[in-house]
Structures are given as C-alpha cells and as structure tokens.
Scaffold this active site. Structure first.
Site, PDB file in Angstrom:
ATOM      1  N   GLY A   1       0.957  -1.172   0.161  1.00  0.00           N
ATOM      2  CA  GLY A   1       0.023  -0.157  -0.081  1.00  0.00           C
ATOM      3  C   GLY A   1       0.906   1.507  -0.073  1.00  0.00           C
ATOM      4  N   LYS A   2       0.347   2.201  -0.408  1.00  0.00           N
ATOM      5  CA  LYS A   2       0.932   3.569  -0.775  1.00  0.00           C
ATOM      6  C   LYS A   2      -0.133   4.675  -0.816  1.00  0.00           C
ATOM      7  CE  LYS A   2       4.407   5.252  -4.191  1.00  0.00           C
ATOM      8  NZ  LYS A   2       4.144   6.559  -4.067  1.00  0.00           N
ATOM      9  N   GLY A   3       0.337   5.689   0.080  1.00  0.00           N
ATOM     10  CA  GLY A   3      -0.732   6.819   0.206  1.00  0.00           C
ATOM     11  C   GLY A   3      -0.213   8.316   0.688  1.00  0.00           C
ATOM     12  N   ARG A   4      -1.068   8.858   1.014  1.00  0.00           N
ATOM     13  CA  ARG A   4      -0.635  10.175   1.751  1.00  0.00           C
ATOM     14  C   ARG A   4       0.033  10.116   2.972  1.00  0.00           C
ATOM     15  NH1 ARG A   4      -5.508  13.937  -0.655  1.00  0.00           N
ATOM     16  NH2 ARG A   4      -6.705  12.177  -0.431  1.00  0.00           N
ATOM     17  N   TYR A   5      -0.252   8.966   3.708  1.00  0.00           N
ATOM     18  CA  TYR A   5       0.175   8.536   5.191  1.00  0.00           C
ATOM     19  C   TYR A   5       1.924   8.221   4.779  1.00  0.00           C
ATOM     20  CZ  TYR A   5      -0.596   4.180   3.182  1.00  0.00           C
ATOM     21  OH  TYR A   5      -0.633   2.719   2.485  1.00  0.00           O
ATOM     22  N   GLY A   6       2.102   7.390   3.934  1.00  0.00           N
ATOM     23  CA  GLY A   6       3.343   6.806   3.651  1.00  0.00           C
ATOM     24  C   GLY A   6       3.066   5.333   2.865  1.00  0.00           C
TER      25      GLY A   6
ATOM     26  N   VAL B   1       2.692   0.673   3.393  1.00  0.00           N
ATOM     27  CA  VAL B   1       2.526  -0.307   4.102  1.00  0.00           C
ATOM     28  C   VAL B   1       3.215  -1.535   3.216  1.00  0.00           C
ATOM     29  CG1 VAL B   1       0.908  -1.814   5.197  1.00  0.00           C
ATOM     30  CG2 VAL B   1       0.276   0.451   5.067  1.00  0.00           C
TER      31      VAL B   1
ATOM     32  N   LYS C   1       4.000  -0.519   8.609  1.00  0.00           N
ATOM     33  CA  LYS C   1       3.534   0.822   8.152  1.00  0.00           C
ATOM     34  C   LYS C   1       5.013   1.895   8.133  1.00  0.00           C
ATOM     35  CE  LYS C   1      -0.163   4.269   8.701  1.00  0.00           C
ATOM     36  NZ  LYS C   1      -1.255   4.337   9.536  1.00  0.00           N
TER      37      LYS C   1
ATOM     38  N   ASP D   1     -10.798   8.572  12.324  1.00  0.00           N
ATOM     39  CA  ASP D   1     -10.621   8.649  11.148  1.00  0.00           C
ATOM     40  C   ASP D   1     -11.287   7.010  10.581  1.00  0.00           C
ATOM     41  OD1 ASP D   1      -9.935   9.330   8.351  1.00  0.00           O
ATOM     42  OD2 ASP D   1      -7.681   8.813   8.697  1.00  0.00           O
TER      43      ASP D   1
HETATM   44  N1  ADE Z   1      -2.929  -2.831   4.760  1.00  0.00           N
HETATM   45  C1  ADE Z   1      -2.818  -1.934   5.645  1.00  0.00           C
HETATM   46  N2  ADE Z   1      -2.334  -2.501   6.899  1.00  0.00           N
HETATM   47  C2  ADE Z   1      -2.461  -3.838   6.531  1.00  0.00           C
HETATM   48  C3  ADE Z   1      -2.272  -4.885   7.524  1.00  0.00           C
HETATM   49  N3  ADE Z   1      -1.823  -4.859   8.729  1.00  0.00           N
HETATM   50  N4  ADE Z   1      -2.407  -6.197   6.795  1.00  0.00           N
HETATM   51  C4  ADE Z   1      -2.716  -6.022   5.396  1.00  0.00           C
HETATM   52  N5  ADE Z   1      -2.845  -5.196   4.697  1.00  0.00           N
HETATM   53  C5  ADE Z   1      -2.698  -3.838   5.307  1.00  0.00           C
END
Ligand code: ADE
Length: 306
Positions: free
Chosen positions: A24-29, A31, A44, A145
């Site tokens: 994952g990628k977003g405004r927060y940073g 994952v 994260k 949030d």
């Molecule tokens: N995306 C954000 N946090 C996650 C997590 N703990 N496990 C799987 N996908 C995620």
C-alpha cells in the site's frame, strides 16, 4: 510482543523484520508485508512529516492494553535515522485480504457475510469507545478517521479497525493534548466538523463523529450484498475523487445529502438501513451509541435464517 517495551528493546525487533513487498501507498506513507521469523507482519512506514500520527499511534498502543479481535494487533514501533532521514515504523499483524475498501471492490457479499462485517466493526468501535476501569482497564478512545480504507478484513470474515494515528483518549481531550496537524478524511467528515460548529473540548463529540463515519461504512458494505451494485466511496457521484472541505460542506451541511440506501425489502436490510440513517443524522445528539448499534444488529442477525 511489544506493547509495553521501551524503544531500545523494540529496536531489536525492527532489525529482525525483513520487508518483502509493498502492499500500500498513500498520503500517510507506505505499508509493506514483512516477515519476522516464521510470521508475516505488516510494516507501516510513515512520512516524517506525519511524525505526529506515528507518535500518537505508538503512544496509544504502548500505554493502553488494546488487545481485541476487532482492533489491529500491535507488534512494535521503531524510529531510526538513515542518512539524516528519520524512518518511522509501526509493526502490526498482517491480514492478507487487505482493507475493507479493497475487499468490497473485489467481491460481493451474502447477507450473512455483511452482518459478520458490520457486527465486527461495531464490536471494535465499542471497545475503543468504552472506558474500562481496573488493572486491565483502558480509557475511552475516539478514532477520528473511520473509513473503509482504515478497516482490515481477516480471513475468518471479521474485520479489525486500524490506524490510530488521529485517535484521542478522553484524557487527551480534557487535557487539550490534540496537536496533530493532520485532519480526518474529508469525505467521511461529520456535518458539525464541516460547518465548524463541533465542540472540540467535548470527548463525546468525537465519538459521535466516529458513529457518523461508521454509518457511511455501513452503506458501503450494504451496497455489496447480492444483487450488488459496484463498490463506491460515499458521495462519489456528488464530489468525485478528491473532494475539498468546501465541496463536502456544501453537500453534507447545506444540501443535507446522504447516500441512497439500496432497495431491498428483506427485513434485515431494512433494519440495517434504518441504523445507518440514525448513525449519519445531522443532529449528533440523536446518533446511536456503539452499544445500541451492536444490540440492534445482533437482534437482526438472530432473526435472519438465510
Ligand atoms: N494494509 C494496511 N495495513 C495492513 C495490514 N496490517 N495487513 C494487510 N494489509 C494492510
């Protein structure tokens, strides 16, 4: 695992974690999925400009015993300096199905699956919102949030609530310890936040904002029950991808817009639609508390044999 450990000890933990793939990628940073010996973990990585969120989430997980099936489980936090750049890590359990947002984009649901999702989210929210006294106790916490991207889907079909970067305890609010420049997600902001009439000194007002946002999540989940409509973020037809504060204020406060509940005559669906209307009510004081939502959902689940 890490909750009470000082950062010096947690450093050891972070060094034992190998980052495997970015998920994952977003405004927060970002994952990442990582490994810690035989276990998968999620890491994260916060942008250093959002250090306040990392601090708050680390503080809450390390001062409050937050072990609950419907709250993302904490493993540890780490802060390191790499070529004069601060790296902020939050290490948690990993859930391969990802966020509720991704799950709803991928799949439709049976009514039973919908109820498991809704009940588990409200269970997590109820635990956050409740003061528990005694040695194993916890202060009441408002999340601030709530949205489908901050809820993860577990392989057993239940969900857990993630991202405590904006969360506040009753103590934070009464002591005025609120200094995070980050705001909640505009799309899910309550009318009183958008028209700036909310009492920022009242902890209860933050809980009511969570309930408003939870009502929108209920709508997103309910829409995916067969015969399902495509997944849509709330208000997408009215404001599109990246609404401004002013866009949201206009539709939510001035026009009083709310999502259209799906047309389904099944008693469970009618019941859940009634709950979500009470959650997103303009008047915060009539929004349902999490305990009331849980009891009502349990009643519908018990009466639904299909
Ligand atoms: N995306 C954000 N946090 C996650 C997590 N703990 N496990 C799987 N996908 C995620």
């Amino acid at each position: 695992s890490g909750s009470g450990l000082p950062l010096m000890v947690q450093r050891t933990l972070a060094k034992q974690v190998t980052l495997i793939e970015r998920i994952g990628k977003g405004r927060y940073g970002e994952v990442w999925r990582g490994s810690w010996y035989a276990d998968s973990v999620a890491v994260k990585i916060f942008f250093s400009r959002d250090e306040a969120s990392w601090r708050r989430e680390t503080e809450i997980y390390s001062t409050v015993l937050l072990r609950h099936d419907n709250i993302l489980a904490y493993v540890g936090s780490d802060m390191t300096s790499r070529n004069s750049c601060t790296q902020l890590w939050l290490i948690t359990h990993f859930h391969p199905l990802g966020s509720l947002y991704e799950h709803l984009s991928r799949t439709t649901l049976t009514r039973h699956q919908m109820m498991v999702i809704c009940l588990s989210i409200v269970n997590g929210l109820l635990h956050l919102h409740t003061d528990i006294h005694g040695t194993q106790g916890k202060p009441a916490i408002a999340h601030r949030d709530i949205k489908s991207k901050n809820i993860l889907v577990k392989v057993n079909g239940e969900c857990c609530i993630a991202d405590l970067g904006l969360a506040v305890t009753r103590h934070h609010v009464s002591a005025g310890l609120m200094h995070n420049p980050r705001q909640g997600t505009k799309r899910y902001m309550s009318p009183e936040m958008l028209d700036q009439t909310m009492n920022l000194q009242s902890f209860d007002c933050y809980r009511k904002c969570d309930i408003y946002a939870f009502g929108l999540v209920l709508w997103e989940v309910m829409r995916r029950v067969c015969p399902a409509a495509e997944h849509r973020p709330p208000f997408y037809e009215l404001v599109g991808h990246d609404p401004s504060f002013e866009d949201m204020r206009k539709i939510v406060c001035v026009e009083g817009a709310r999502p259209e509940p799906p047309v389904d005559s099944h008693p469970t669906m009618i019941g859940v639609a009634a709950i979500m209307r009470e959650c997103w009510h303009q008047n915060a004081s009539v929004r349902l508390p999490a305990l009331r939502i849980k009891k009502t959902l349990l009643k519908y689940a018990a009466n639904d044999n299909a």
